[in-house]
Design a protein around this motif. Structure first.
Motif, PDB file in Angstrom:
ATOM      1  N   MET A 340       0.819  -1.214   0.000  1.00 27.23           N
ATOM      2  CA  MET A 340       0.000   0.000   0.000  1.00 27.23           C
ATOM      3  C   MET A 340       0.854   1.265   0.000  1.00 27.23           C
ATOM      4  O   MET A 340       0.616   2.188  -0.770  1.00 27.23           O
ATOM      5  CB  MET A 340      -0.912   0.028   1.235  1.00 27.23           C
ATOM      6  CG  MET A 340      -2.077  -0.924   1.156  1.00 27.23           C
ATOM      7  SD  MET A 340      -2.952  -0.978   2.733  1.00 27.23           S
ATOM      8  CE  MET A 340      -4.199   0.261   2.464  1.00 27.23           C
ATOM      9  N   GLU A 344       1.647   3.703  -3.546  1.00 23.36           N
ATOM     10  CA  GLU A 344       1.133   5.064  -3.575  1.00 23.36           C
ATOM     11  C   GLU A 344       2.172   6.031  -4.156  1.00 23.36           C
ATOM     12  O   GLU A 344       1.845   6.973  -4.858  1.00 23.36           O
ATOM     13  CB  GLU A 344       0.758   5.486  -2.146  1.00 23.36           C
ATOM     14  CG  GLU A 344      -0.059   6.739  -2.096  1.00 23.36           C
ATOM     15  CD  GLU A 344      -0.495   7.052  -0.674  1.00 23.36           C
ATOM     16  OE1 GLU A 344      -1.625   6.706  -0.338  1.00 23.36           O
ATOM     17  OE2 GLU A 344       0.310   7.611   0.092  1.00 23.36           O
ATOM     18  N   GLN A 345       3.436   5.788  -3.829  1.00 18.64           N
ATOM     19  CA  GLN A 345       4.503   6.674  -4.309  1.00 18.64           C
ATOM     20  C   GLN A 345       5.002   6.265  -5.695  1.00 18.64           C
ATOM     21  O   GLN A 345       5.439   7.110  -6.479  1.00 18.64           O
ATOM     22  CB  GLN A 345       5.689   6.640  -3.333  1.00 18.64           C
ATOM     23  CG  GLN A 345       5.372   7.187  -1.961  1.00 18.64           C
ATOM     24  CD  GLN A 345       5.109   8.689  -1.969  1.00 18.64           C
ATOM     25  OE1 GLN A 345       5.530   9.389  -2.879  1.00 18.64           O
ATOM     26  NE2 GLN A 345       4.405   9.177  -0.961  1.00 18.64           N
ATOM     27  N   VAL A 347       3.520   4.983  -8.308  1.00 20.70           N
ATOM     28  CA  VAL A 347       2.699   5.285  -9.486  1.00 20.70           C
ATOM     29  C   VAL A 347       3.291   6.449 -10.278  1.00 20.70           C
ATOM     30  O   VAL A 347       3.359   6.415 -11.508  1.00 20.70           O
ATOM     31  CB  VAL A 347       1.270   5.712  -9.060  1.00 20.70           C
ATOM     32  CG1 VAL A 347       0.313   5.638 -10.223  1.00 20.70           C
ATOM     33  CG2 VAL A 347       0.781   4.871  -7.903  1.00 20.70           C
ATOM     34  N   GLU A 348       3.694   7.472  -9.531  1.00 14.52           N
ATOM     35  CA  GLU A 348       4.156   8.684 -10.211  1.00 14.52           C
ATOM     36  C   GLU A 348       5.450   8.479 -10.982  1.00 14.52           C
ATOM     37  O   GLU A 348       5.754   9.214 -11.904  1.00 14.52           O
ATOM     38  CB  GLU A 348       4.337   9.806  -9.188  1.00 14.52           C
ATOM     39  CG  GLU A 348       3.008  10.401  -8.804  1.00 14.52           C
ATOM     40  CD  GLU A 348       3.096  11.362  -7.641  1.00 14.52           C
ATOM     41  OE1 GLU A 348       4.069  12.119  -7.576  1.00 14.52           O
ATOM     42  OE2 GLU A 348       2.187  11.307  -6.794  1.00 14.52           O
TER      43      GLU A 348
END
Lengths: 365, 313, 259
Positions: A340, A344-345, A347-348
């Motif tokens: 999780m 989240e980080q 993806v960018e």
């Protein structure tokens, strides 16, 4: 808040190895050594500082005097919990866990929703002969992104003819995080409920999908007769013994992120790497901080439910940036919390984060 | 013939639109609608009612639940028993209705949002809208009912040929409760958990420079700006504005999610909002599974178009 | 100062799909977890906060089955001095009946109070009637939707009531009175498991509910249950941004958040 001190703090020699290894020290107001020192004196500690701890366990692993600084922090947190002096988001997570046996307060009846996605018949533990219990974490149960993990493991086990069962809606939070948040009474209740389930169904071994669950079941449940292990251990056994055969290659640059509760706290470093190394074409890279020194993803110890005061660069971001520098295409994890936080980080940066079971399912014959 | 006694939903000299639901309700039940109104110049079409009873009392006293029992007693003395006494399910409507029912020790059903006329059965929601209870009144005398706003207004379509208007003096007013005044909106720190309307922005916002445009949109719409964790992490908005498990749990009337894909941790913090509207480029974004309305499109374009429309209005 | 708080144990249904069984006759809540009614939790907190400030004691009363003891223990852990259970194993649906039972109980035991606090409504039946009905039976003043207590004097209180559209009003109300407490008035404290265990050592008196039911009959017949019309997935607005935005503004108006 004033805190009473815990037994072992007086053996502390203030060497600072705890703070030296702490993934939060230096960048957040958390200073583990100072907290232990203040605890010796019963001196004031700013409440908020205690909540930066991710319970990664580095301090406790490194401590030469067995002070267990992280435990000191959990004890101090429990003083806050008992006095009700906690943030509303933590309070909510605790109340939810009391009510629905998971910190998000999702319906217990939907605990095994993932099973419908598996496409294989999944038995209740009572209908099995070998009494091998597959235990999912609350994250697997309720985060749709993580459903794939129990789904994959169930498929792998079923296709390999390894019998297992689940508890379904009787499954209950293991309490690992709850204990670390400092709600000792609630932890006891969860442990009691789980143990009574294990006894009722005559469970003989427990296959855990989260290192957090494995950790507490192994170390804090007192279950001497039960074999508790992590799925990467079983998967490696299955590959080594030829129960499952890898038939396809995986041509990617991959880095494995050691989860704190699997690696430094429980010494499981090799099995996940063995699995990855047995895959043709996969290039396994190492983070500069790996194994015992693995950089905590900051998902544990209640941090999932608490937004700290100070804003700073997330460890997950540092992790992803290093992966980017290394040219890593896939970060592989074996813990739902890490999945999780890192995803989240990532993806960018266009980097994918995968659970090890996701890769395995792709390369099997 | 028996009648339905409507206790008007009024506030600050305004006759609320919610009253139409009460009129519609009487029409469906085919009972004559009588209405109790305090002093004041209310903008109301009186031809909806068979009888209008103007009480010679201030609005604030009229809305005091301690007076309603005596008012109704007086009404009954003058016009006979109604079959039902109805209020809207508003703050004061509910307050007066429950007190009135206790005053006469008669049955009460609140928040009615449907009915089956043949069976004389009323529906009300239970367990936050999960199920409806079908309830029938068994009593001989009158009952007190409150009606959910928006449920029957389409039936407020019948005009009476003759409307009788009567003046009535109020009963002795209770001194045990008095109205002190309306509370001015206090300028408070922004608390997203108390906002009625949140515009929430997510990772899709892309650049810090874009934030100002959303602040402007929020101001135009009188909404409060909140965000998902990636935006907060980048320190583009303060952390008090974070919606999600590690931030705040919100339940606004409207949650407009722009550029939020709908990570599990975020959903857990907003899924109980009354109305969720999602704007996202990706039609597969999980947020659409929770949304009531969706726009598949670029959030910035939607923002700019909304601003254009609002400024043009 | 004595404050009596009524607190109810309810099925926590928010996350669940409720099952209607026996052709609509029953609601199967047997598998649901139970908890304190959210509104009552705020009411207990407000009562405890009030006596912490002005002195006095809080008595928690619950009308329900024997499991309702749970919400009394919880109230005591929050700071109530004692807990009384009016035990009635079959649930009472009709709020008028609940209020009458409470009224009879208060009269019979001559319970002395300066104020009675209740939650605005219960999560299960959502009637929102109990407090007002009880106040009227007791012939004492009442205010509902209380979101703030500004003043507490020997003969009166000044409270803030929540109205529609973000508005509120201030009213002065004589003591003794009944106040129905709205959520958001405070932040209810966390009650730890240890706290509840400690509270369990305080004795909770149990009274037989049927003794207060004489001559009370319900006039509401619960015929059946049904599901509301099914909510479909997200309704997509026009693909054209201009029309989609116009539709969006219409929705905002309809929901009453934008004029």
């Amino acid at each position: 808040m004033e805190f009473t001190n815990t037994t072992k703090v007086f053996t502390c020699i203030q060497c600072g190895k705890c703070t030296g290894g702490c993934p939060e020290s230096g960048r957040t107001p958390l200073n583990v050594r100072l907290i232990v020192r203040k605890n010796q004196f019963g001196a004031q500690v700013k409440n908020s500082h205690l909540w930066y701890c991710t319970s990664c366990g580095t301090c406790t692993v490194r401590c030469p005097r067995d002070v267990k600084p992280s435990e000191v922090i959990f004890d101090m947190r429990s003083t806050l919990v008992e006095s009700g002096d906690i943030s509303t988001s933590i309070q909510k997570a605790l109340e939810n866990t009391f009510l629905q046996k998971n910190p998000w307060g999702r319906a217990r009846s939907k605990r095994a929703e993932w099973a419908e996605k598996s496409g294989v018949a999944i038995k209740h533990i009572s209908d099995t002969l070998e009494k091998r219990l597959l235990l999912s974490c609350c994250v697997h149960a309720y985060d749709p992104r993580c459903h794939v993990i129990p789904v994959n493991i169930s498929k792998l086990l079923t296709y390999s003819g390894i019998e297992f069962g689940i508890l379904g809606e009787e499954e209950c939070c293991c309490g690992n995080e709850i204990r670390r948040i400092g709600e000792k009474g609630l932890f006891e209740e969860l442990r009691e409920e789980n143990i009574s389930n294990f006894n009722r169904y005559d469970v003989r071994e427990i296959l855990t999908l989260s290192p957090h669950c494995m950790n507490t079941l192994k170390k804090e449940y007192n279950l001497p007769k039960l074999k508790v292990y992590h799925y990467t251990q079983l998967l490696w056994d299955m590959i080594r013994e030829g129960v499952v055969k890898i038939g396809k290659d995986y041509k990617k640059r991959v880095a494995y992120h050691d989860p704190c509760f699997l690696g430094k706290q429980n010494g499981i470093f090799e099995e996940p790497r063995y699995i990855l190394k047995s895959i043709e074409g996969l290039e396994l890279l190492e983070f500069s901080r790996s194994r015992e020194n693995s950089l905590c993803c900051e998902g544990g110890g209640g941090r999932m439910f608490y937004e700290v005061e100070v804003q700073y660069e997330r460890n997950a971001k540092i992790r992803v940036e290093e992966a980017y520098e290394l040219g890593v295409q896939t970060i592989v994890v074996s813990c739902p919390f890490c999945l999780m936080t890192l995803e989240e980080q990532a993806v960018e940066k266009g980097i994918e984060v995968k659970d090890i079971s996701e890769i395995l399912v792709e390369v099997l014959e | 013939m028996s009648y339905g006694l409507i206790v008007a939903d009024v506030r600050k000299g305004t006759f609320d639109e919610r009253n139409l639901d009460l009129i519609g309700f009487c029409n469906i039940l085919e009972v004559d609608a009588y209405i109790l109104l305090p002093k004041g110049d209310y903008d109301v079409d009186l031809s909806y009612f068979k009888r209008v009873i103007r009480l010679n009392m201030e609005e604030a006293d009229f809305l005091n639940p301690l007076n309603i029992g005596a008012i109704v007693e007086k009404t009954i003395e003058k016009f006979g028993r109604p079959s039902i006494i109805i209020f809207s399910s508003s703050s004061s409507g509910m307050e007066m209705a429950s007190y009135l029912a206790g005053y006469f020790n008669v049955p009460i059903i609140t928040d009615i949002n449907g009915l089956s006329k043949e069976e004389k059965v009323f529906f009300k929601s239970c367990y936050s809208e999960k199920v409806y209870a079908h309830l029938r009144l068994k009593n001989e005398g009158f009952s007190v009912l409150t009606i959910r706003s928006g449920s029957f207004k389409q039936h407020a379509n019948k005009k009476c040929e003759v409307t009788e208007t009567e003046e009535m003096d109020p009963p002795t007013l209770s001194e045990k409760r008095s109205f002190l005044g309306y509370v001015e909106e206090e300028k408070q720190e922004i608390d997203i958990t108390k906002a009625n309307f949140l515009i929430s922005i997510g990772r899709g916002v892309g650049k810090k420079e874009e934030i100002a445009g959303y602040e402007e949109l929020a101001t135009l719409l009188k909404a409060t700006l909140s965000a998902s964790r990636p935006v907060i992490d980048k320190q583009w908005l303060p952390k008090e504005r974070q919606v999600g498990t590690s931030g705040k749990t919100v339940k606004p009337k409207v949650y407009l999610a722009m550029g939020i894909s709908g990570a599990f941790q975020h959903i857990a913090g907003m899924k109980d909002s009354e109305c969720i509207i999602a704007v996202n480029k990706d039609p597969e974004a999980p947020i659409f599974q929770y949304a009531h309305y969706g726009i598949i499109g670029d959030m910035h374009k939607v923002r700019d178009k909304l601003k254009e429309l609002l400024k043009g209005l | 100062m004595n404050i009596v708080v009524f607190t109810k144990r309810v099925a926590a249904a928010q996350e669940e799909e409720l099952k209607i069984v026996r052709d609509g006759e029953d609601l199967d809540i047997s598998k649901l977890p139970f908890k304190v009614n959210d509104w009552d939790n705020y009411a207990v907190e407000e009562a405890v906060k009030t006596v912490e400030k002005f002195g006095g004691q809080v008595t928690a009363i619950s009308l329900g089955d024997k499991e309702s003891d749970e919400v009394l223990r919880r109230s005591i852990a929050m700071g109530a001095k004692e807990g009384l259970l009016i035990r009635k194993d079959d649930p009472i649906f009709d709020p008028a009946v609940r209020a009458n039972v409470a009224f009879n109980f208060i009269k019979k035991h001559n319970i002395v109070f300066d104020a009675i606090f209740t939650g605005v409504q219960a999560e299960d039946d959502q009637f929102g009637v109990f407090g007002g009905y009880l106040a009227a039976l007791l012939k004492i003043p009442f205010a509902s939707m209380v979101i703030g207590i500004d003043e507490w004097k020997t003969d009166h209180v000044v409270v803030k009531r929540e109205l529609e559209g973000g508005m509120s009003e201030r009213v002065r109300i004589g003591i003794p009175c009944v106040l129905s407490i709205q959520t958001g008035i405070n932040e209810p404290r966390y009650v730890s498991i240890m706290g509840i265990r400690k509270a369990s050592q305080v004795e909770r008196k149990v009274f037989d509910g049927s003794e207060y039911m004489e001559n009370i009959r319900s006039s509401i017949e619960l015929l059946r249950w049904s599901y509301p019309p099914k909510k479909e997935g997200a309704k997509l607005l026009s693909a054209d941004i201009d029309s989609a935005c116009r539709e969006l503004l219409e929705i905002l108006k309809e929901k009453g958040v934008y004029q």
